[in-house]
Every structure is written in C-alpha cells, then in structure tokens.
Design an enzyme around this catalytic site. Sequence first.
Site, short mmCIF file in Angstrom:
data_model
loop_
_atom_site.label_atom_id
_atom_site.label_comp_id
_atom_site.label_asym_id
_atom_site.label_seq_id
_atom_site.Cartn_x
_atom_site.Cartn_y
_atom_site.Cartn_z
N CYS A 115 0.61 -1.03 0.10
CA CYS A 115 -0.14 0.52 -0.05
C CYS A 115 0.96 1.27 -0.23
O CYS A 115 0.48 2.43 -0.15
CB CYS A 115 -0.99 0.04 1.22
SG CYS A 115 -2.27 -1.08 0.59
N HIS A 252 -3.37 8.08 1.38
CA HIS A 252 -3.69 6.36 1.38
C HIS A 252 -5.20 5.77 1.00
O HIS A 252 -5.34 5.87 3.03
CB HIS A 252 -2.63 4.41 1.22
CG HIS A 252 -3.21 3.40 1.72
ND1 HIS A 252 -3.49 3.56 0.44
CD2 HIS A 252 -3.69 2.74 2.44
CE1 HIS A 252 -4.10 1.74 0.31
NE2 HIS A 252 -3.72 1.77 1.80
N ASN A 282 -10.59 -0.16 -0.46
CA ASN A 282 -8.73 -0.09 -0.39
C ASN A 282 -8.19 -0.71 -1.94
O ASN A 282 -8.36 -1.49 -2.23
CB ASN A 282 -8.13 -0.74 0.36
CG ASN A 282 -6.56 -0.71 1.00
OD1 ASN A 282 -6.08 -0.63 -0.56
ND2 ASN A 282 -5.99 -0.86 1.33
#
Length: 325
Positions: A115, A252, A282
Amino acid sequence: MVTRSVLLGCGSALPRTVVTNDALVARGVETSHEWIVQRTGIAQRYIADGDEKTSDLATSAARAALAQAGVDVGVVDLVIVATTTPDNVFPSTAARVQGNLGITRGFAFDVQAVCSGFVYALTMADNFIRLGQAQTALVIGAETLSRLLDWSDRTTCVLFGDGAGAVVLQSAQGAGTVADRGLLSTHLHADGSQYDHLFVDGGVGSTGTFGFLRMDGREVFRHAVTRLSEVVDEALAANGLTAEAVDWLVPHQANRRIIEGLAKKLHLPEERVVMTIAQHANTSAASIPLALATAIGDGRIQKGQLILMNAMGGGFTWGAALVRV
Ligand code: UT7
C-alpha cells in the site's frame, strides 16, 4: 537553483465492473452493507474481470496522465509501476506498460511496497530526476488486488478493490523554497519486524502458489494511526511547515476512520481531505493516485496548491510526500 520533479498531470483507470457491498452479501459473504460502511467507509469497489490485467489498467491510467500533462510519450525515459499484483513474475509490469505505450528508451521497473508502493515509487522517480538520470517519468500505482483475496474471509475480502492511477513527473528548475512547484520532499520507512501482521500466505519462492492476503486488521490499524502521524510530522518539519500550509491531504485509502483520525490530529477540516474510499475501497498502491486524479479531475485541487500524501502497508512500510502541483 535546484532540480525539482514537477507533477504535470495525473490520470486513472478502473475496471468495468462495480461490486457494491450488497452484491458481496448476495455472493454469499457473511457481512452487511451497514457493517462495512460503519467500520471502513467503503460502499463499493471495482473488481477486474478475467481479461483485465494490472498492466491494462496501468497503461490506461498512464495515457490519461500524459494527456492531462500535455506531454508526448516520446519524451518519457522512466516508467515505474508500484504493484503487488504484477501480470507475471517477470518481466516487470512496468516493462509491459512501456511496451504498450511504444516507449523503447530509458528504463522501467516495478516497486513492491504494497500500500505504500506509490509513495515509494514517487520517491525513486524524484531521486532519479534530481540526480539527472531521468527527465520525464511515469509513476504508476496499479493493482488487481482482488486476485489475492480469499472470498471466504470476510475480515479481508470486503476491504479491497482494483484500479490504477498515474502521474507524470518532469525535471524543472526551482528556487529551492517551499514555494517551488514539484516534490518538496519524500520520507520512507519500513519495519520488517511487523511482517506477519499483513502478508500473502504463499509465493513462488515458498509455497509455489501465490497465496491469499492475510491481515490482523486491529494490529495494522493501531500501527497505522501512529506511523502515519509520525511521518506527516517528519515531512512538515523537514520543510519548516505546519499543517496549516497544506491545502489537501491525499492519503492512502485504507479506512475512513484512519483518515479521519489523522486529519483530526493535523487539525485539517474534512473539506481539505480527499476521500475516495467509498467508491474505490482500498486499492493498495493505486489508492493515492486514484484519489489525486479524482480531486484534480473535479477541480478541487488547483495548480499551485500544496498536497500531502501518505500511506502505510505490509512490511510494514510507510511514507509521506509533499508536492506543490
Ligand atoms: O492498506 C493496508 C493497511 N490496512 C489497513 O490499514 C487496515 C487497518 N484495519 C482496519 O481497517 C480495521 O481493523 C478493519 C476494518 C479491518 C476491521 O475493523 P475493526 O473495527 O478493527 O473490527 P474488528 O476486526 O475488531 O472486528 C469486529 C467484529 C468482529 O466480531 P466479534 O469478534 O466482535 O464478534 C468480527 O468478527 O466484526 C466482525 N467482522 C465482520 N462483521 C461483518 C469482521 N469483518 C466483518 C465483516 N462483516 N466483513
């Protein structure tokens, strides 16, 4: 005068299929729209069909970024793709994207920092540009993370989605002050002692399979809030700035509660936070450039504004970047 990497354009791409929370319930996942929205802020995610590869999404996002930048593909001399879901083990997905775009000069490679991948990739491109080893870079975050999901594990499968975002960076001269356009600074961290909190339980070098994503969500959440606020403080301090100076936080997109917690710590009102988790879920390395492309596309982010990006993911890895667009 100093060399700066100026962000000239941003683009994104999403798979054709939208899967709502209710559609997951209909597919047999033991969950509810209410639980997912309340705990994460996610309402839907895009899931790649069998014929949609990470490189396809990455290529579309790159084309959109080049178009917005008004930069000819022929001048690109660096392609970096941040991904955890490459088309093949090798060559890199960046090589495929480079080929799709018809680029035969410069260099191309993938970055694996899950990520945090986009912040890692941005940092590398900035360093190559500032060293004079590249002039024009495509930095792409692209994922088909759905391929790593165990659909029988409701604690993870509801959280992730697929997509891609890309930016064009180009070398330019700046005065060396925080008023310069371009990347002002980037800050990376990793702590491998936390490897087992967020990982894939397979791989070509271990099980010979590609495994499924496994996460101790509570533990990741606990670390995320602390690490992200630390790295944001570090980025602001490195530039002699306070959060007041930040026009937009583009974080993020892992969990609405993490983002809100961070914004609260920074005293940033929600009007200055870009939140796309409801639509995209996500998307790992793609989430920051997808959010950035959304807020540039709808006119919220304006030329000259200061953007703070940050991310945390498996490894653990985390990082932040300050950029004046
Ligand atoms: O991008 C990489 C970084 N990743 C992250 O930052 C993710 C960080 N973690 C999180 O976002 C959150 O921890 C989660 C969203 C993963 C989980 O939220 P939570 O508030 O920490 O929930 P929990 O894990 O404490 O679970 C609460 C309850 C449990 O039931 P019991 O034990 O209290 O009876 C779970 O079994 O919710 C249950 N649960 C679910 N219920 C319905 C877990 N997943 C689901 C689900 N639907 N999908």
